[in-house]
Design a protein around this motif. Structure first.
Motif, mmCIF file in Angstrom:
data_model
loop_
_atom_site.group_PDB
_atom_site.id
_atom_site.type_symbol
_atom_site.label_atom_id
_atom_site.label_comp_id
_atom_site.label_asym_id
_atom_site.label_seq_id
_atom_site.Cartn_x
_atom_site.Cartn_y
_atom_site.Cartn_z
ATOM 1 N N VAL A 1 0.841 -1.333 -0.032
ATOM 2 C CA VAL A 1 0.015 -0.116 0.009
ATOM 3 C C VAL A 1 0.830 1.349 0.060
ATOM 4 O O VAL A 1 1.869 1.266 0.686
ATOM 5 C CB VAL A 1 -1.028 0.018 1.274
ATOM 6 N N ILE A 2 0.589 2.158 -0.942
ATOM 7 C CA ILE A 2 1.088 3.436 -1.135
ATOM 8 C C ILE A 2 0.252 4.727 -0.642
ATOM 9 O O ILE A 2 0.770 5.540 -0.349
ATOM 10 C CB ILE A 2 1.810 3.903 -2.142
ATOM 11 N N GLY B 1 -5.527 1.238 -2.063
ATOM 12 C CA GLY B 1 -4.554 2.014 -1.798
ATOM 13 C C GLY B 1 -3.227 1.113 -2.337
ATOM 14 O O GLY B 1 -2.057 1.808 -2.090
ATOM 15 N N CYS B 2 -3.276 0.028 -2.976
ATOM 16 C CA CYS B 2 -2.114 -0.759 -3.542
ATOM 17 C C CYS B 2 -1.400 0.266 -4.413
ATOM 18 O O CYS B 2 -2.051 1.080 -5.216
ATOM 19 C CB CYS B 2 -2.614 -1.903 -3.973
ATOM 20 N N TRP B 3 -0.140 -0.011 -4.674
ATOM 21 C CA TRP B 3 0.629 0.541 -5.569
ATOM 22 C C TRP B 3 0.055 0.206 -6.869
ATOM 23 O O TRP B 3 0.070 1.266 -7.729
ATOM 24 C CB TRP B 3 2.308 -0.080 -5.430
ATOM 25 N N GLU B 4 -0.305 -1.131 -7.186
ATOM 26 C CA GLU B 4 -1.263 -1.312 -8.491
ATOM 27 C C GLU B 4 -2.100 -0.266 -8.977
ATOM 28 O O GLU B 4 -2.444 -0.225 -10.202
ATOM 29 C CB GLU B 4 -1.362 -2.756 -8.471
ATOM 30 N N TYR C 1 1.629 10.442 -12.257
ATOM 31 C CA TYR C 1 1.832 8.905 -12.461
ATOM 32 C C TYR C 1 3.278 8.717 -11.967
ATOM 33 O O TYR C 1 3.480 7.506 -11.278
ATOM 34 C CB TYR C 1 1.345 8.773 -13.610
ATOM 35 N N ILE C 2 4.130 9.401 -12.663
ATOM 36 C CA ILE C 2 5.612 9.047 -12.213
ATOM 37 C C ILE C 2 5.901 9.113 -10.898
ATOM 38 O O ILE C 2 6.696 8.224 -10.305
ATOM 39 C CB ILE C 2 6.226 10.151 -13.065
ATOM 40 N N LYS C 3 5.390 10.324 -10.164
ATOM 41 C CA LYS C 3 5.653 10.001 -8.677
ATOM 42 C C LYS C 3 4.838 8.909 -7.961
ATOM 43 O O LYS C 3 5.632 8.331 -6.968
ATOM 44 C CB LYS C 3 4.780 11.470 -8.084
ATOM 45 N N TYR C 4 3.946 8.434 -8.519
ATOM 46 C CA TYR C 4 3.219 7.033 -7.878
ATOM 47 C C TYR C 4 4.291 5.862 -8.153
ATOM 48 O O TYR C 4 4.547 5.190 -7.183
ATOM 49 C CB TYR C 4 2.163 6.776 -8.440
#
Length: 316
Positions: free
Chosen positions: A165-166, A179-182, A239-242
């Motif tokens: 989770v992020i 909240g998963c990274w995916e 998006y790149i920050k994620y």
């Protein structure tokens, strides 16, 4: 001696004969044609293996091992415990291959882990023993290699970085968690983020680009960004920050030599990789270390999983 690598996918079954230098010598391929029984699918797996051997000009006695990458979870006995897109539950894959090809060493692993092995040994890893592969596709796939061995945990289901989770209580992920990274870094997430930005910005160039393409894709925001579109620039930057957030978590946890990034989004090249490396470098915990994790693009494309599957026998 040679080995056979099999990529069992939801769309196609592909098998290749691979030599000791990790070069593909011959390949067989057929549609998976799901849904259908495991017996029918494994009959076709044996068929494409024989086709690959015919094209490579080798016989079964020249093959030292067979490895297969599959979606889902695989236990240490070579049983595919669950693969939803194949309709598999507790399928004894190892034994089913042996029944069709003979008493030969057979190794089964998750497809993302096989792709990680392929890139580590034959692709951008250049033999790296501490390596993580991340694929930005429909989901976020990953495979972890530590001291040359796959890290899969006590139940062979480990290494799923995409489901860390992020964002607490964030976007709902396909796994059911929030909240998963995916849910933020996959191509699917990027498309969702692009559509949301288009709704909020009716004058954005993204509308024109999507109309020309006939759909909103993972390229839409990137193409708009290159045209100077403010909304597109914001989507791409977020998006790149994620993506960077998840990579930093991996680095802080494992400190691998290399993180390999694959998937269709990587076709953006330096447009993606340059700011991604900048964000990661700024926020990683090991910022003052002399040795830093390298972030590299995948090199093998669709061959990574096949070559990695073929390598399974050599690493035990």
């Amino acid at each position: 001696m040679y080995s056979i690598g099999i990529d069992l996918g939801g769309t196609n079954i592909v098998a290749s004969v691979v030599n000791e230098e990790y070069k593909i010598l011959g390949t067989g391929k057929t549609p998976t044609n799901t849904p259908r029984s495991a017996d029918e699918i494994f009959d076709d797996i044996a068929k494409v293996c024989r086709e690959a051997m015919d094209k490579a000009g080798v016989k079964m006695e020249d093959i030292s091992s067979v490895g297969m990458g599959t979606p889902g979870t695989v236990n240490s006995d070579g049983v595919i415990e669950f693969a939803n897109n194949l309709g598999f539950a507790n399928v004894p894959a190892k034994e089913m291959i042996k029944e069709r090809l003979g008493d030969i060493p057979v190794f089964i692993a998750n497809d993302a882990n096989c792709a990680a092995l392929g890139e580590a040994y034959a692709g951008c890893g250049n033999g790296s023993k501490n390596f993580v592969a991340v694929t930005l596709g429909t989901g976020v796939g990953s495979g972890i290699i530590c001291e040359g061995q796959l890290v899969t945990g006590v139940n062979a289901a480990g290494g799923e970085c995409g489901h860390t989770v992020i964002m607490m209580d964030g976007e709902e992920c396909s796994c059911g968690r929030k909240g998963c990274w995916e849910a933020y870094a996959s191509a699917t997430a990027l498309i969702r983020q692009t559509k949301a930005a288009m709704q909020e910005n009716p004058d954005s160039v993204m509308h024109e680009i999507a109309e020309q393409e006939g759909k909103v894709s993972g390229r839409t925001a990137f193409d708009a960004m290159r045209k100077g579109d403010i909304a597109g620039i914001k989507v791409v930057d977020n998006y790149i920050k994620y993506v960077a957030c998840g990579l930093i978590n991996i680095i802080n946890t494992l400190q691998p030599e290399i993180i390999c990034i694959g998937g269709g989004i990587c076709n953006e090249g330096d447009t993606l990789m340059t700011p991604l490396k900048r964000y990661v470098q700024a926020d990683r915990y090991s910022i003052h270390s002399k040795i830093q994790t390298k972030i590299m693009r995948a090199e093998l494309g669709n061959d990574a999983g096949i070559i990695g599957a073929a390598i399974l026998g050599s690493i035990g």
